[in-house]
Design a protein around this motif. Structure first.
Motif, PDB file in Angstrom:
ATOM      1  N   THR A   1     -11.157   1.298  -2.224  1.00 19.89           N
ATOM      2  CA  THR A   1     -11.238   2.407  -1.272  1.00 19.89           C
ATOM      3  C   THR A   1      -9.867   3.059  -1.147  1.00 19.89           C
ATOM      4  O   THR A   1      -8.851   2.361  -1.080  1.00 19.89           O
ATOM      5  CB  THR A   1     -11.662   1.858   0.116  1.00 19.89           C
ATOM      6  OG1 THR A   1     -12.918   1.184  -0.026  1.00 19.89           O
ATOM      7  CG2 THR A   1     -11.781   2.953   1.152  1.00 19.89           C
ATOM      8  N   LEU A   2      -9.844   4.378  -1.108  1.00 15.86           N
ATOM      9  CA  LEU A   2      -8.580   5.091  -0.922  1.00 15.86           C
ATOM     10  C   LEU A   2      -8.241   5.086   0.565  1.00 15.86           C
ATOM     11  O   LEU A   2      -8.918   5.731   1.364  1.00 15.86           O
ATOM     12  CB  LEU A   2      -8.694   6.526  -1.446  1.00 15.86           C
ATOM     13  CG  LEU A   2      -8.998   6.666  -2.937  1.00 15.86           C
ATOM     14  CD1 LEU A   2      -9.220   8.121  -3.306  1.00 15.86           C
ATOM     15  CD2 LEU A   2      -7.880   6.054  -3.773  1.00 15.86           C
ATOM     16  N   SER A   3      -7.195   4.357   0.915  1.00 19.72           N
ATOM     17  CA  SER A   3      -6.876   4.218   2.344  1.00 19.72           C
ATOM     18  C   SER A   3      -6.294   5.492   2.936  1.00 19.72           C
ATOM     19  O   SER A   3      -6.221   5.628   4.157  1.00 19.72           O
ATOM     20  CB  SER A   3      -5.930   3.036   2.575  1.00 19.72           C
ATOM     21  OG  SER A   3      -4.719   3.209   1.873  1.00 19.72           O
ATOM     22  N   CYS A   4      -5.896   6.446   2.083  1.00 18.11           N
ATOM     23  CA  CYS A   4      -5.401   7.732   2.604  1.00 18.11           C
ATOM     24  C   CYS A   4      -6.559   8.641   2.995  1.00 18.11           C
ATOM     25  O   CYS A   4      -6.345   9.703   3.567  1.00 18.11           O
ATOM     26  CB  CYS A   4      -4.505   8.439   1.586  1.00 18.11           C
ATOM     27  SG  CYS A   4      -5.409   9.246   0.238  1.00 18.11           S
ATOM     28  N   ALA A   5      -7.775   8.225   2.622  1.00 18.33           N
ATOM     29  CA  ALA A   5      -8.943   9.073   2.878  1.00 18.33           C
ATOM     30  C   ALA A   5      -9.894   8.431   3.860  1.00 18.33           C
ATOM     31  O   ALA A   5     -11.060   8.814   3.942  1.00 18.33           O
ATOM     32  CB  ALA A   5      -9.657   9.367   1.558  1.00 18.33           C
TER      33      ALA A   5
ATOM     34  N   VAL B   1       0.855  -1.186   0.000  1.00 20.70           N
ATOM     35  CA  VAL B   1       0.000   0.000   0.000  1.00 20.70           C
ATOM     36  C   VAL B   1       0.895   1.241   0.000  1.00 20.70           C
ATOM     37  O   VAL B   1       1.667   1.465   0.929  1.00 20.70           O
ATOM     38  CB  VAL B   1      -0.936   0.009   1.228  1.00 20.70           C
ATOM     39  CG1 VAL B   1      -1.959   1.134   1.094  1.00 20.70           C
ATOM     40  CG2 VAL B   1      -1.647  -1.332   1.378  1.00 20.70           C
ATOM     41  N   LYS B   2       0.789   2.007  -1.061  1.00 19.64           N
ATOM     42  CA  LYS B   2       1.682   3.154  -1.245  1.00 19.64           C
ATOM     43  C   LYS B   2       0.906   4.465  -1.122  1.00 19.64           C
ATOM     44  O   LYS B   2      -0.304   4.498  -1.328  1.00 19.64           O
ATOM     45  CB  LYS B   2       2.329   3.091  -2.634  1.00 19.64           C
ATOM     46  CG  LYS B   2       3.112   1.812  -2.923  1.00 19.64           C
ATOM     47  CD  LYS B   2       4.355   1.738  -2.077  1.00 19.64           C
ATOM     48  CE  LYS B   2       5.346   0.693  -2.560  1.00 19.64           C
ATOM     49  NZ  LYS B   2       4.839  -0.682  -2.398  1.00 19.64           N
ATOM     50  N   CYS B   3       1.655   5.515  -0.810  1.00 22.57           N
ATOM     51  CA  CYS B   3       1.046   6.837  -0.702  1.00 22.57           C
ATOM     52  C   CYS B   3       1.739   7.771  -1.681  1.00 22.57           C
ATOM     53  O   CYS B   3       2.939   8.033  -1.538  1.00 22.57           O
ATOM     54  CB  CYS B   3       1.187   7.366   0.725  1.00 22.57           C
ATOM     55  SG  CYS B   3       0.538   9.026   0.911  1.00 22.57           S
ATOM     56  N   GLY B   4       0.990   8.279  -2.649  1.00 19.06           N
ATOM     57  CA  GLY B   4       1.582   9.196  -3.618  1.00 19.06           C
ATOM     58  C   GLY B   4       1.152  10.626  -3.428  1.00 19.06           C
ATOM     59  O   GLY B   4       1.783  11.549  -3.936  1.00 19.06           O
ATOM     60  N   CYS B   5       0.046  10.855  -2.704  1.00 19.37           N
ATOM     61  CA  CYS B   5      -0.443  12.233  -2.636  1.00 19.37           C
ATOM     62  C   CYS B   5      -1.078  12.590  -1.289  1.00 19.37           C
ATOM     63  O   CYS B   5      -1.002  13.724  -0.875  1.00 19.37           O
ATOM     64  CB  CYS B   5      -1.438  12.472  -3.761  1.00 19.37           C
ATOM     65  SG  CYS B   5      -3.012  11.589  -3.559  1.00 19.37           S
ATOM     66  N   GLU B   6      -1.740  11.645  -0.663  1.00 17.22           N
ATOM     67  CA  GLU B   6      -2.495  11.896   0.579  1.00 17.22           C
ATOM     68  C   GLU B   6      -3.659  12.838   0.368  1.00 17.22           C
ATOM     69  O   GLU B   6      -4.209  13.379   1.311  1.00 17.22           O
ATOM     70  CB  GLU B   6      -1.588  12.474   1.687  1.00 17.22           C
ATOM     71  CG  GLU B   6      -1.121  11.446   2.671  1.00 17.22           C
ATOM     72  CD  GLU B   6      -0.373  12.054   3.843  1.00 17.22           C
ATOM     73  OE1 GLU B   6       0.046  13.223   3.763  1.00 17.22           O
ATOM     74  OE2 GLU B   6      -0.199  11.339   4.837  1.00 17.22           O
ATOM     75  N   THR B   7      -4.024  13.106  -0.865  1.00 18.18           N
ATOM     76  CA  THR B   7      -5.115  14.053  -1.132  1.00 18.18           C
ATOM     77  C   THR B   7      -6.161  13.439  -2.068  1.00 18.18           C
ATOM     78  O   THR B   7      -6.842  14.158  -2.787  1.00 18.18           O
ATOM     79  CB  THR B   7      -4.567  15.353  -1.760  1.00 18.18           C
ATOM     80  OG1 THR B   7      -3.764  15.009  -2.896  1.00 18.18           O
ATOM     81  CG2 THR B   7      -3.723  16.128  -0.778  1.00 18.18           C
ATOM     82  N   THR B   8      -6.240  12.142  -2.101  1.00 16.71           N
ATOM     83  CA  THR B   8      -7.244  11.395  -2.888  1.00 16.71           C
ATOM     84  C   THR B   8      -7.121  11.600  -4.397  1.00 16.71           C
ATOM     85  O   THR B   8      -8.097  11.487  -5.124  1.00 16.71           O
ATOM     86  CB  THR B   8      -8.698  11.722  -2.456  1.00 16.71           C
ATOM     87  OG1 THR B   8      -9.046  13.029  -2.886  1.00 16.71           O
ATOM     88  CG2 THR B   8      -8.884  11.591  -0.956  1.00 16.71           C
ATOM     89  N   ASN B   9      -5.914  11.866  -4.857  1.00 16.78           N
ATOM     90  CA  ASN B   9      -5.761  12.157  -6.293  1.00 16.78           C
ATOM     91  C   ASN B   9      -5.031  11.096  -7.101  1.00 16.78           C
ATOM     92  O   ASN B   9      -5.131  11.096  -8.330  1.00 16.78           O
ATOM     93  CB  ASN B   9      -5.013  13.486  -6.475  1.00 16.78           C
ATOM     94  CG  ASN B   9      -5.917  14.661  -6.200  1.00 16.78           C
ATOM     95  OD1 ASN B   9      -6.939  14.824  -6.842  1.00 16.78           O
ATOM     96  ND2 ASN B   9      -5.553  15.470  -5.224  1.00 16.78           N
ATOM     97  N   CYS B  10      -4.272  10.211  -6.461  1.00 13.97           N
ATOM     98  CA  CYS B  10      -3.397   9.336  -7.265  1.00 13.97           C
ATOM     99  C   CYS B  10      -3.864   7.884  -7.359  1.00 13.97           C
ATOM    100  O   CYS B  10      -3.504   7.183  -8.303  1.00 13.97           O
ATOM    101  CB  CYS B  10      -1.968   9.386  -6.722  1.00 13.97           C
ATOM    102  SG  CYS B  10      -1.732   8.523  -5.161  1.00 13.97           S
ATOM    103  N   GLY B  11      -4.609   7.419  -6.389  1.00 12.96           N
ATOM    104  CA  GLY B  11      -5.099   6.034  -6.422  1.00 12.96           C
ATOM    105  C   GLY B  11      -4.097   4.992  -5.955  1.00 12.96           C
ATOM    106  O   GLY B  11      -4.413   3.799  -5.919  1.00 12.96           O
ATOM    107  N   LEU B  12      -2.890   5.411  -5.579  1.00 13.56           N
ATOM    108  CA  LEU B  12      -1.857   4.429  -5.207  1.00 13.56           C
ATOM    109  C   LEU B  12      -2.199   3.672  -3.931  1.00 13.56           C
ATOM    110  O   LEU B  12      -1.728   2.568  -3.712  1.00 13.56           O
ATOM    111  CB  LEU B  12      -0.500   5.122  -5.001  1.00 13.56           C
ATOM    112  CG  LEU B  12       0.134   5.820  -6.191  1.00 13.56           C
ATOM    113  CD1 LEU B  12       1.578   6.173  -5.874  1.00 13.56           C
ATOM    114  CD2 LEU B  12       0.073   4.958  -7.433  1.00 13.56           C
ATOM    115  N   CYS B  13      -3.005   4.284  -3.080  1.00 13.77           N
ATOM    116  CA  CYS B  13      -3.286   3.707  -1.764  1.00 13.77           C
ATOM    117  C   CYS B  13      -4.534   2.833  -1.772  1.00 13.77           C
ATOM    118  O   CYS B  13      -5.052   2.491  -0.720  1.00 13.77           O
ATOM    119  CB  CYS B  13      -3.446   4.825  -0.748  1.00 13.77           C
ATOM    120  SG  CYS B  13      -4.864   5.873  -1.147  1.00 13.77           S
ATOM    121  N   THR B  14      -5.010   2.465  -2.968  1.00  9.12           N
ATOM    122  CA  THR B  14      -6.269   1.716  -3.082  1.00  9.12           C
ATOM    123  C   THR B  14      -6.185   0.339  -2.445  1.00  9.12           C
ATOM    124  O   THR B  14      -5.259  -0.436  -2.727  1.00  9.12           O
ATOM    125  CB  THR B  14      -6.654   1.551  -4.570  1.00  9.12           C
ATOM    126  OG1 THR B  14      -6.754   2.844  -5.163  1.00  9.12           O
ATOM    127  CG2 THR B  14      -7.990   0.812  -4.716  1.00  9.12           C
TER     128      THR B  14
HETATM  129  S1  FES Z   1      -2.205   8.444  -1.600  1.00 12.13           S
HETATM  130 FE1  FES Z   1      -2.960   9.314  -3.437  1.00 12.13          FE
HETATM  131  S2  FES Z   1      -5.057   8.776  -3.442  1.00 12.13           S
HETATM  132 FE2  FES Z   1      -4.337   8.025  -1.547  1.00 12.13          FE
END
Ligand code: FES
Ligand code: FES
Length: 156
Positions: free
Chosen positions: A55-59, A34-47
């Protein structure tokens, strides 16, 4: 706060801070896919999948996962390898940072009830939350089409 989560098939009870993100909790639990690319729900990496839905786990707060089933790429190794083969055949593999979130979204998509009748547009819309497509949108679409066709063939 105490939460009980079924993570990759294993029931876990844990004490978490009220503001801990699900993303951070999963990493703490060793789910390093599970990766974090943005923390702002924009990249989808944390799905990840929460009760089967992408689900976006950063959100999402970890406390919101209480009594839910959470699945990460670590829990879907066989399916990920199978789909990864189609990606490789089309020259469409993503880097290790982007691949997990993209694959998790595709693996959730294949469970949608009418996915085998979807148009290309519907597939693209489902995946629009996966921002980075370094290896190309066309290759991804070909890989997904071939993957779905193979699964449908296997159901006959
Ligand atoms: S880290 Fe980018 S959408 Fe969650
Ligand atoms: S940066 Fe990872 S595939 Fe684009």
């Amino acid at each position: 706060m105490t939460i009980t989560v079924t993570l990759n098939g294993k029931r876990i009870t844990d004490d978490v801070a009220p503001d801990l993100l699900l993303y951070d909790w999963l990493r703490q639990k060793g789910c390093l896919s599970v990766k974090c690319g943005c923390e702002t729900t924009n990249c989808g990496l944390c799905t990840v999948h929460v009760d089967g839905k992408p689900t976006l786990s950063c959100a999402m707060l970890a406390v919101r996962a209480d009594k839910k089933t959470v699945t990460t790429l670590e829990g879907l190794q066989e399916e990920a390898i199978e789909f990864g083969g189609f990606m490789a055949d089309e020259g469409a593999e993503q880097c290790g940072f982007c691949n997990p979130g993209f694959i998790m979204n595709v693996l959730a998509m294949k469970e949608e009830p009418d996915v085998y009748t979807w148009t290309d547009r519907q597939i693209k819309e489902y995946l629009e939350g996966n921002l980075c497509r370094c290896t190309g949108y066309a290759g991804h679409l070909r890989a997904i089409r071939r993957y779905l066709a193979a699964r449908q063939e296997g159901m006959k």
